[in-house]
Design a protein around this motif. Sequence first.
Motif, short mmCIF file in Angstrom:
data_model
loop_
_atom_site.label_atom_id
_atom_site.label_comp_id
_atom_site.label_asym_id
_atom_site.label_seq_id
_atom_site.Cartn_x
_atom_site.Cartn_y
_atom_site.Cartn_z
N GLU A 1 0.94 -1.14 -0.02
CA GLU A 1 0.14 -0.10 0.11
C GLU A 1 0.93 1.19 -0.23
OE1 GLU A 1 -2.94 0.10 3.20
OE2 GLU A 1 -3.34 -2.23 2.84
N PRO A 2 0.27 2.53 -0.47
CA PRO A 2 1.17 3.69 -0.22
C PRO A 2 1.58 3.93 1.13
CG PRO A 2 -1.06 3.95 -1.30
CD PRO A 2 -1.26 2.74 -0.74
N GLU B 1 -0.92 8.15 3.14
CA GLU B 1 -2.28 8.31 2.80
C GLU B 1 -2.53 9.63 2.87
OE1 GLU B 1 -5.31 5.64 4.16
OE2 GLU B 1 -3.85 3.98 4.33
N ASP C 1 -5.63 13.00 2.52
CA ASP C 1 -6.93 13.16 2.36
C ASP C 1 -7.22 13.67 0.76
OD1 ASP C 1 -6.94 16.51 2.38
OD2 ASP C 1 -6.08 15.69 4.14
N GLU C 2 -8.55 13.74 0.39
CA GLU C 2 -8.78 14.05 -1.03
C GLU C 2 -8.26 15.36 -1.32
OE1 GLU C 2 -12.58 14.16 -4.00
OE2 GLU C 2 -12.71 12.85 -2.23
N GLU D 1 -4.61 15.60 -1.72
CA GLU D 1 -4.27 15.09 -3.04
C GLU D 1 -4.58 15.90 -4.01
OE1 GLU D 1 -6.27 11.32 -4.79
OE2 GLU D 1 -5.00 10.58 -3.38
#
Length: 90
Positions: free
Chosen positions: A50-51, A54, A56-57, A60
């Motif tokens: 996995e990345p 992480e 949040d939108e 990103e």
Amino acid sequence: MSSKQQKPPYPLRMPDELKDQLKSAAQESGRSLNAEIVARLQESLAAPQEPRVELDEETEDYLLEKLLAKLVERRIMDRIEKEDGDESGE
């Protein structure tokens, strides 16, 4: 002779603190230290990668906008340099 006995030992150096943690985990799971290390390695390699971070939108989207702006800027600069080179070559 079992396959376990046929494998040569592999000396593994690690910090004492880590070895103590692994010994405790091995005792809790009812495994030998070697079996605990092997099980943990197999588990980590079988897990999907996995990345590491992480986002949040919103973050990103912000980073993607910045990246796109930088790519556009570079493309424009490349065109300007090319045009300058074409003009000086005439």
